[in-house]
Design a protein around this motif. Structure first.
Motif, mmCIF file in Angstrom:
data_model
loop_
_atom_site.group_PDB
_atom_site.id
_atom_site.type_symbol
_atom_site.label_atom_id
_atom_site.label_comp_id
_atom_site.label_asym_id
_atom_site.label_seq_id
_atom_site.Cartn_x
_atom_site.Cartn_y
_atom_site.Cartn_z
ATOM 1 N N LEU A 1 76.546 31.577 -85.757
ATOM 2 C CA LEU A 1 75.536 31.004 -84.980
ATOM 3 C C LEU A 1 74.433 32.005 -84.759
ATOM 4 N N TRP A 2 74.657 33.021 -84.158
ATOM 5 C CA TRP A 2 73.982 34.046 -83.672
ATOM 6 C C TRP A 2 73.161 34.784 -84.883
ATOM 7 N N THR A 3 73.965 35.086 -85.946
ATOM 8 C CA THR A 3 73.142 35.622 -87.010
ATOM 9 C C THR A 3 72.526 34.733 -88.141
ATOM 10 N N ALA A 4 72.485 33.363 -87.909
ATOM 11 C CA ALA A 4 71.904 32.460 -88.779
ATOM 12 C C ALA A 4 70.322 32.506 -88.453
ATOM 13 N N ASP A 5 69.764 32.143 -89.610
ATOM 14 C CA ASP A 5 68.344 31.977 -89.484
ATOM 15 C C ASP A 5 67.852 30.932 -88.645
ATOM 16 N N PRO A 6 66.952 31.331 -87.506
ATOM 17 C CA PRO A 6 66.759 30.295 -86.247
ATOM 18 C C PRO A 6 66.320 29.275 -86.529
ATOM 19 N N GLU A 7 65.399 29.093 -87.763
ATOM 20 C CA GLU A 7 64.749 27.622 -88.042
ATOM 21 C C GLU A 7 65.682 26.998 -88.885
ATOM 22 N N GLU A 8 66.462 27.532 -89.667
ATOM 23 C CA GLU A 8 67.686 26.665 -90.416
ATOM 24 C C GLU A 8 68.562 26.270 -89.356
ATOM 25 N N LEU A 9 69.078 26.919 -88.289
ATOM 26 C CA LEU A 9 69.954 26.608 -87.440
ATOM 27 C C LEU A 9 69.313 25.272 -86.544
ATOM 28 N N GLN B 1 71.860 29.828 -74.866
ATOM 29 C CA GLN B 1 70.920 30.595 -75.592
ATOM 30 C C GLN B 1 70.340 30.060 -76.870
ATOM 31 N N LEU B 2 71.188 29.693 -77.721
ATOM 32 C CA LEU B 2 70.744 29.368 -79.069
ATOM 33 C C LEU B 2 70.290 27.970 -79.117
ATOM 34 N N ALA B 3 70.994 26.985 -78.314
ATOM 35 C CA ALA B 3 70.633 25.706 -78.197
ATOM 36 C C ALA B 3 68.950 25.589 -77.710
ATOM 37 N N GLN B 4 68.702 26.519 -76.488
ATOM 38 C CA GLN B 4 67.416 26.291 -76.173
ATOM 39 C C GLN B 4 66.503 27.048 -77.207
ATOM 40 N N GLU B 5 66.732 27.971 -77.701
ATOM 41 C CA GLU B 5 65.933 28.527 -78.843
ATOM 42 C C GLU B 5 65.580 27.392 -79.681
#
Length: 132
Positions: A18-26, A79-83
């Motif tokens: 999850l951390w290394t995934a493309d933020p927009e794809e995630l 963090q990733l969910a909020q992003e």
């Protein structure tokens, strides 16, 4: 392109994936998993805690029932969910809503462009198009 739902198995290899995934794809994959089947609902909403649990499922792990402190992988998941939610807001497909005077309820509400992303042949490309 059809994206599998979180129920069909993990799409990312654990918290690191999850951390290394493309933020927009995630963000797009999370949006699809969170709001699957909600496109025709008059006011599609999900509790923020459901967003966290769905993100963890995309990574193939689960969060503890009691969520306190800055433990891992909870901290990373939040963090990733909020992003992702910020990306949804920037794309105007969903937004945060907090309501209540004592205990506050935190939800995510799909906006009018959300169903278009949900029903797109390629939801990742549809979300990215709303951003760029």
């Amino acid at each position: 392109m059809t994206l599998p739902s979180a129920a069909s198995g993990p799409q990312f290899a654990g918290p690191e994936g999850l951390w290394t995934a493309d933020p927009e794809e995630l963000a797009a994959r999370l949006f699809l998993a969170v709001f699957a089947g909600q496109g025709a609902v008059p006011l599609p909403q999900k509790e923020v805690s459901e967003v966290y649990a769905t993100l963890a499922a995309l990574g193939g792990y689960s969060l503890p029932d009691v969520r306190s402190g800055n433990t891992q992988p909870l901290g990373l998941t939040v963090q990733l969910a909020q992003e992702a939610i910020l990306i949804w807001e920037r794309a105007t497909v969903a937004t945060r809503l907090s309501a209540g005077a004592g205990p506050v309820s935190h939800t995510i509400t799909m906006l009018r462009f959300g169903p278009g992303v949900l029903t797109a042949a390629d939801p990742v490309a549809a979300l990215k198009a709303r951003l760029h």
